[in-house]
Scaffold this active site. Structure first.
Site, PDB file in Angstrom:
ATOM      1  N   GLY A  88       0.775  -1.240   0.000  1.00  0.00           N
ATOM      2  CA  GLY A  88       0.000   0.000   0.000  1.00  0.00           C
ATOM      3  C   GLY A  88       0.804   1.286   0.000  1.00  0.00           C
ATOM      4  N   GLU A 120       4.467   3.983   5.784  1.00  0.00           N
ATOM      5  CA  GLU A 120       3.243   3.166   5.797  1.00  0.00           C
ATOM      6  C   GLU A 120       2.119   3.919   5.074  1.00  0.00           C
ATOM      7  OE1 GLU A 120       1.682   0.602   5.819  1.00  0.00           O
ATOM      8  OE2 GLU A 120       1.259  -0.173   7.814  1.00  0.00           O
ATOM      9  N   ASP A 121       1.146   3.179   4.568  1.00  0.00           N
ATOM     10  CA  ASP A 121       0.038   3.841   3.873  1.00  0.00           C
ATOM     11  C   ASP A 121      -0.984   4.406   4.856  1.00  0.00           C
ATOM     12  OD1 ASP A 121      -0.861   1.334   4.684  1.00  0.00           O
ATOM     13  OD2 ASP A 121      -1.719   0.764   2.752  1.00  0.00           O
ATOM     14  N   ARG A 132      -5.113   0.473  -6.881  1.00  0.00           N
ATOM     15  CA  ARG A 132      -3.851   1.037  -6.360  1.00  0.00           C
ATOM     16  C   ARG A 132      -3.282   2.124  -7.266  1.00  0.00           C
ATOM     17  NH1 ARG A 132      -2.069  -2.302  -2.170  1.00  0.00           N
ATOM     18  NH2 ARG A 132      -2.497  -4.510  -2.418  1.00  0.00           N
ATOM     19  N   THR A 180      -1.012  -3.314  13.034  1.00  0.00           N
ATOM     20  CA  THR A 180       0.070  -3.666  12.102  1.00  0.00           C
ATOM     21  C   THR A 180       1.351  -2.928  12.460  1.00  0.00           C
ATOM     22  OG1 THR A 180      -1.604  -3.873  10.372  1.00  0.00           O
ATOM     23  CG2 THR A 180       0.679  -3.780   9.647  1.00  0.00           C
ATOM     24  N   PHE A 224     -13.550   3.489   4.231  1.00  0.00           N
ATOM     25  CA  PHE A 224     -12.575   2.625   3.576  1.00  0.00           C
ATOM     26  C   PHE A 224     -12.077   3.329   2.317  1.00  0.00           C
ATOM     27  CE2 PHE A 224     -10.867  -0.814   1.069  1.00  0.00           C
ATOM     28  CZ  PHE A 224     -10.174  -1.535   2.024  1.00  0.00           C
ATOM     29  N   ASP A 254      -4.728   2.326  10.972  1.00  0.00           N
ATOM     30  CA  ASP A 254      -6.162   2.169  11.214  1.00  0.00           C
ATOM     31  C   ASP A 254      -6.328   1.807  12.695  1.00  0.00           C
ATOM     32  OD1 ASP A 254      -8.869   1.766  10.810  1.00  0.00           O
ATOM     33  OD2 ASP A 254      -8.636  -0.142   9.785  1.00  0.00           O
ATOM     34  N   THR A 255      -6.409   0.532  13.039  1.00  0.00           N
ATOM     35  CA  THR A 255      -6.439   0.169  14.461  1.00  0.00           C
ATOM     36  C   THR A 255      -5.060   0.374  15.104  1.00  0.00           C
ATOM     37  OG1 THR A 255      -5.789  -2.121  14.089  1.00  0.00           O
ATOM     38  CG2 THR A 255      -8.147  -1.635  14.015  1.00  0.00           C
ATOM     39  N   GLY A 256      -4.006   0.360  14.281  1.00  0.00           N
ATOM     40  CA  GLY A 256      -2.643   0.519  14.795  1.00  0.00           C
ATOM     41  C   GLY A 256      -1.950  -0.807  15.065  1.00  0.00           C
TER      42      GLY A 256
HETATM   43  P1  5GP Z   1      -4.254  -1.632  11.168  1.00  0.00           P
HETATM   44  O1  5GP Z   1      -3.389  -2.774  11.586  1.00  0.00           O
HETATM   45  O2  5GP Z   1      -3.709  -0.279  11.586  1.00  0.00           O
HETATM   46  O3  5GP Z   1      -5.678  -1.827  11.608  1.00  0.00           O
HETATM   47  O4  5GP Z   1      -4.351  -1.691   9.601  1.00  0.00           O
HETATM   48  C1  5GP Z   1      -3.355  -1.224   8.784  1.00  0.00           C
HETATM   49  C2  5GP Z   1      -3.472  -1.816   7.397  1.00  0.00           C
HETATM   50  O5  5GP Z   1      -4.837  -2.109   7.052  1.00  0.00           O
HETATM   51  C3  5GP Z   1      -2.995  -0.817   6.361  1.00  0.00           C
HETATM   52  O6  5GP Z   1      -1.615  -0.935   6.135  1.00  0.00           O
HETATM   53  C4  5GP Z   1      -3.843  -1.185   5.146  1.00  0.00           C
HETATM   54  O7  5GP Z   1      -3.214  -2.203   4.428  1.00  0.00           O
HETATM   55  C5  5GP Z   1      -5.141  -1.723   5.741  1.00  0.00           C
HETATM   56  N1  5GP Z   1      -6.199  -0.694   5.796  1.00  0.00           N
HETATM   57  C6  5GP Z   1      -6.726  -0.098   6.883  1.00  0.00           C
HETATM   58  N2  5GP Z   1      -7.671   0.806   6.551  1.00  0.00           N
HETATM   59  C7  5GP Z   1      -7.742   0.772   5.198  1.00  0.00           C
HETATM   60  C8  5GP Z   1      -8.535   1.492   4.235  1.00  0.00           C
HETATM   61  O8  5GP Z   1      -9.368   2.360   4.526  1.00  0.00           O
HETATM   62  N3  5GP Z   1      -8.305   1.193   2.941  1.00  0.00           N
HETATM   63  C9  5GP Z   1      -7.407   0.255   2.524  1.00  0.00           C
HETATM   64  N4  5GP Z   1      -7.279   0.041   1.224  1.00  0.00           N
HETATM   65  N5  5GP Z   1      -6.640  -0.435   3.406  1.00  0.00           N
HETATM   66  C10 5GP Z   1      -6.816  -0.179   4.727  1.00  0.00           C
END
Ligand code: 5GP
Length: 176
Positions: free
Chosen positions: A43, A98-99, A164, A106, A151, A102-104
């Site tokens: 991403g 990082e792209d 993408r 990853t 999203f 979200d929850t943090g």
């Molecule tokens: P986390 O672990 O912070 O919940 O999620 C991080 C990963 O979830 C990001 O690196 C991405 O790949 C994916 N992600 C979270 N939200 C979105 C979103 O709104 N769109 C897309 N395409 N990917 C997301």
């Protein structure tokens, strides 16, 4: 393949302006130092590409691929390194690119995994942050944009492997 027209959330021009500001801050913070930039695949590839073009420091570009999301919109809750960097991080200045946070989960897991490799310091650049969904407090040193809980796709971000290549950040509307 059918043609889609997502709604634009953040335009190409706004992304470009913000990246210039982030690169300026990075150039100042790391002045006189070398940087290992770790692009989190897939991403962050477009963000990372545009960001490093504006970095005026010696850069070693590395890639890492993690698995946390499947093909859908919800996390599996389980983070693994699918492809690792190809250099030592010991005593290096590391910038993770990082792209989206979200929850943090990853990025928190990745930070823990990299910390034990004994880098000099680790900083985080994230294009996007969804504060409403954040569970794991993440120190984002260089943040592009805070967004609401939608999203998003485009500018590197996918939905089921698609979108993408879009030059902007968009949201899929009801018609799509
Ligand atoms: P986390 O672990 O912070 O919940 O999620 C991080 C990963 O979830 C990001 O690196 C991405 O790949 C994916 N992600 C979270 N939200 C979105 C979103 O709104 N769109 C897309 N395409 N990917 C997301």
């Amino acid at each position: 393949m059918e043609q889609i027209n997502p709604d634009v959330l953040i335009s190409e021009d706004d992304i470009s302006l913000r990246i210039n500001a982030l690169a300026k801050a990075i150039n100042e913070d790391f002045s006189g130092e070398e940087l290992v930039v770790i692009c989190v695949l897939k991403g962050a590839f477009m963000f990372c590409s545009d960001l490093i073009k504006k970095i005026e420091l010696p850069v070693r570009l590395e890639f890492i691929q993690l698995s946390s999301y499947g093909d859908g919109m919800t996390s599996t809750g389980n983070v693994k390194i699918e492809m690792d960097v190809s250099t030592t991080l010991k005593d290096k200045n590391v910038l993770i690119v990082e792209d989206i946070v979200d929850t943090g989960l990853t990025i928190t897991t990745l930070l823990k995994m990299l910390e034990i490799r004994d880098p000099k310091q680790v900083k985080l650049a994230s294009l996007l942050f969804k504060p409403s969904r954040n569970k794991h407090k993440v120190p984002i040193d260089y943040l592009g944009f805070e967004i609401e809980d939608k999203f998003v796709i485009g500018y590197g971000l996918d939905y089921a492997g698609r979108y993408r290549e879009l030059p902007y950040i968009g949201v899929l509307n009801a018609g799509n």
